[in-house]
Design a protein around this motif. Sequence first.
Motif, mmCIF file in Angstrom:
data_model
loop_
_atom_site.group_PDB
_atom_site.id
_atom_site.type_symbol
_atom_site.label_atom_id
_atom_site.label_comp_id
_atom_site.label_asym_id
_atom_site.label_seq_id
_atom_site.Cartn_x
_atom_site.Cartn_y
_atom_site.Cartn_z
ATOM 1 N N VAL A 272 -11.093 21.235 4.206
ATOM 2 C CA VAL A 272 -10.038 20.788 3.284
ATOM 3 C C VAL A 272 -10.341 21.171 1.841
ATOM 4 O O VAL A 272 -9.496 20.962 0.954
ATOM 5 C CB VAL A 272 -9.810 19.259 3.365
ATOM 6 C CG1 VAL A 272 -9.604 18.822 4.799
ATOM 7 C CG2 VAL A 272 -10.952 18.481 2.726
ATOM 8 N N LEU A 273 -11.531 21.731 1.566
ATOM 9 C CA LEU A 273 -11.906 22.011 0.185
ATOM 10 C C LEU A 273 -11.082 23.148 -0.420
ATOM 11 O O LEU A 273 -10.757 24.133 0.246
ATOM 12 C CB LEU A 273 -13.393 22.360 0.095
ATOM 13 C CG LEU A 273 -14.394 21.263 0.486
ATOM 14 C CD1 LEU A 273 -15.807 21.718 0.158
ATOM 15 C CD2 LEU A 273 -14.078 19.947 -0.199
ATOM 16 N N LEU A 353 -17.517 16.469 -7.329
ATOM 17 C CA LEU A 353 -16.675 15.479 -6.673
ATOM 18 C C LEU A 353 -15.559 16.183 -5.918
ATOM 19 O O LEU A 353 -15.276 17.366 -6.169
ATOM 20 C CB LEU A 353 -16.057 14.542 -7.721
ATOM 21 C CG LEU A 353 -17.028 13.779 -8.621
ATOM 22 C CD1 LEU A 353 -16.259 13.085 -9.737
ATOM 23 C CD2 LEU A 353 -17.817 12.770 -7.808
ATOM 24 N N ILE A 354 -14.919 15.485 -4.997
ATOM 25 C CA ILE A 354 -13.720 16.057 -4.407
ATOM 26 C C ILE A 354 -12.579 15.912 -5.412
ATOM 27 O O ILE A 354 -12.587 15.026 -6.273
ATOM 28 C CB ILE A 354 -13.344 15.384 -3.061
ATOM 29 C CG1 ILE A 354 -13.030 13.897 -3.246
ATOM 30 C CG2 ILE A 354 -14.437 15.596 -2.036
ATOM 31 C CD1 ILE A 354 -12.468 13.241 -2.000
ATOM 32 N N THR A 355 -11.594 16.778 -5.322
ATOM 33 C CA THR A 355 -10.453 16.754 -6.241
ATOM 34 C C THR A 355 -9.362 15.830 -5.701
ATOM 35 O O THR A 355 -9.365 15.490 -4.511
ATOM 36 C CB THR A 355 -9.860 18.157 -6.404
ATOM 37 O OG1 THR A 355 -9.275 18.565 -5.150
ATOM 38 C CG2 THR A 355 -10.938 19.165 -6.818
ATOM 39 N N PRO A 356 -8.403 15.423 -6.546
ATOM 40 C CA PRO A 356 -7.292 14.611 -6.037
ATOM 41 C C PRO A 356 -6.538 15.300 -4.900
ATOM 42 O O PRO A 356 -6.113 14.647 -3.944
ATOM 43 C CB PRO A 356 -6.404 14.430 -7.271
ATOM 44 C CG PRO A 356 -7.325 14.537 -8.429
ATOM 45 C CD PRO A 356 -8.345 15.573 -8.006
ATOM 46 N N LEU A 357 -6.383 16.624 -4.989
ATOM 47 C CA LEU A 357 -5.691 17.355 -3.928
ATOM 48 C C LEU A 357 -6.480 17.279 -2.624
ATOM 49 O O LEU A 357 -5.896 17.102 -1.538
ATOM 50 C CB LEU A 357 -5.482 18.813 -4.355
ATOM 51 C CG LEU A 357 -4.672 19.711 -3.409
ATOM 52 C CD1 LEU A 357 -3.914 20.767 -4.208
ATOM 53 C CD2 LEU A 357 -5.578 20.406 -2.395
ATOM 54 N N ASN A 363 -6.167 12.507 3.836
ATOM 55 C CA ASN A 363 -5.218 11.551 4.414
ATOM 56 C C ASN A 363 -4.006 12.230 5.034
ATOM 57 O O ASN A 363 -3.093 11.545 5.510
ATOM 58 C CB ASN A 363 -4.739 10.563 3.346
ATOM 59 C CG ASN A 363 -5.675 9.381 3.181
ATOM 60 O OD1 ASN A 363 -6.392 9.019 4.107
ATOM 61 N ND2 ASN A 363 -5.670 8.773 2.010
ATOM 62 N N GLY A 364 -3.970 13.565 5.012
ATOM 63 C CA GLY A 364 -2.868 14.274 5.641
ATOM 64 C C GLY A 364 -1.608 14.366 4.807
ATOM 65 O O GLY A 364 -0.533 14.707 5.329
ATOM 66 N N PHE A 365 -1.708 14.097 3.508
ATOM 67 C CA PHE A 365 -0.548 14.251 2.628
ATOM 68 C C PHE A 365 -0.375 15.716 2.251
ATOM 69 O O PHE A 365 -1.325 16.504 2.303
ATOM 70 C CB PHE A 365 -0.727 13.422 1.352
ATOM 71 C CG PHE A 365 -0.467 11.950 1.514
ATOM 72 C CD1 PHE A 365 0.753 11.406 1.148
ATOM 73 C CD2 PHE A 365 -1.439 11.120 2.044
ATOM 74 C CE1 PHE A 365 0.996 10.048 1.298
ATOM 75 C CE2 PHE A 365 -1.212 9.762 2.191
ATOM 76 C CZ PHE A 365 0.020 9.219 1.824
ATOM 77 N N ASN A 371 0.696 14.258 -7.577
ATOM 78 C CA ASN A 371 0.700 14.926 -8.880
ATOM 79 C C ASN A 371 2.072 14.762 -9.528
ATOM 80 O O ASN A 371 2.819 15.720 -9.728
ATOM 81 C CB ASN A 371 0.345 16.405 -8.720
ATOM 82 C CG ASN A 371 0.096 17.085 -10.056
ATOM 83 O OD1 ASN A 371 -0.103 16.427 -11.074
ATOM 84 N ND2 ASN A 371 0.103 18.411 -10.046
ATOM 85 N N THR A 372 2.392 13.509 -9.831
ATOM 86 C CA THR A 372 3.727 13.178 -10.340
ATOM 87 C C THR A 372 3.662 12.510 -11.712
ATOM 88 O O THR A 372 4.555 11.744 -12.076
ATOM 89 C CB THR A 372 4.455 12.249 -9.358
ATOM 90 O OG1 THR A 372 3.621 11.085 -9.109
ATOM 91 C CG2 THR A 372 4.744 12.949 -8.043
ATOM 92 N N GLY A 373 2.590 12.784 -12.448
ATOM 93 C CA GLY A 373 2.470 12.221 -13.780
ATOM 94 C C GLY A 373 1.483 11.079 -13.893
ATOM 95 O O GLY A 373 1.192 10.621 -15.003
#
Length: 406
Positions: A272-273, A353-357, A363-365, A371-373
């Motif tokens: 996932v990286l 660290l892992i990124t927000p993405l 979690n499968g999103f 990333n909506t502000g």
Amino acid sequence: MKKTVCELFAGVGGFRLGLSKTNIDWDFVWANQWEPGKKTQHAFDCYVNHFGKNENHVNEDISIIDKKKIPNHNLLMGGFPCQDYSVAQSGAKGINGKKGVLWWEIRDIVEAKKPSFVLLENVDRLLKSPAKQRGRDFGIMLRSFNDLGYSVEWRVINAAEYGCAQKRRRVFIFAYKNKTKYAKKVNNYSLENIIYENGFFAGQFEVIRGIMSGVAVASESTYPNINEYNDLVDVSENFKYEFKNAGIMRAGKFYTVKTMPVEIKPVTLGEVLEKEVSEEYYLASNLEKWKTLKGAKKIERVSNTGHKYTYSEGTMSFPDSLEKPARTMLTSESSVNRSSHVVEDKLTKRLRLITPLEAERLNGFDDNWTNTGMPHKFRYFCMGNALVVDLVTRMGKELGEIIDSE
């Protein structure tokens, strides 16, 4: 029957996204998301960004909402916190649960709207809460559903054991009205067979049928019965039971057993990286602090009663293995603490660290879903609170067939 859905404690929309990936036409008639004490409602804003703003997306405290005014729906779903569900007799007012406990809001909606099906998610410790009276809180839930005319099936599911990228263990609770065709169908099966072969979870989350623990299988007449207690107060004060990771309640009788999954090869953390990430995610001068946090330790502490004891922690992998699924993400992910993931970047070979993405992917999103502000820290917080979307997609396929058969 129409596939109408009401989503509670919607967060950033994990349940809804999971159902949308089934390619089944679900009609979300109402959704509620409210983060207490937050001036800016980032999770709700994210939900609205993806699913549109209209009068059926409500950003209000669920406790002040008139449950009768919620649109009719056939499926009620949502994830809610594990809290103290205890109840007490309140004179002429009858039985009252603790104020602010969200389970009672769910129960009130079920009573007011009578959905045919309910799908809920919680941390697995719900089955053992509270520590001083194991199983009481879940017993209160079972009795509440039973009194409202529902049967209940539950299963603790570790997402990584069914092919996902994170070792996230949660209990899913599926309740259905006893008057549905589905109820009449599964009533033809024993409680044991519902868990292993014919129930809601059995089709999508196969388990090994072998040596079982829990209640004896000899006769359903021997099974515990939640109706043996006079009312919810009696359950609250006296019920205690060691619930296993799978179970079924029908007409008050319940059967629970420890099951083992038929495992599916998981996605690994390495898969996932991202290929290239910003410098802000790399560990800097605090590398030694990270090593200390991840290392083994024994610390002398004193309890509230003055008792001295030794608090121990074992060594954690540092960095996290890229050949295994990730550990469970917490809401504190990315902060300087023992539970945050640290990986060796594939390109630079440096620790970061892992990124927000990447947290979203665990979690499968969809990429950049949050990333909506909202601030970076809150993106991690949302993923620490979220469920694994792929699990809902699998349950949604089962739900679609069940509702079509109604």
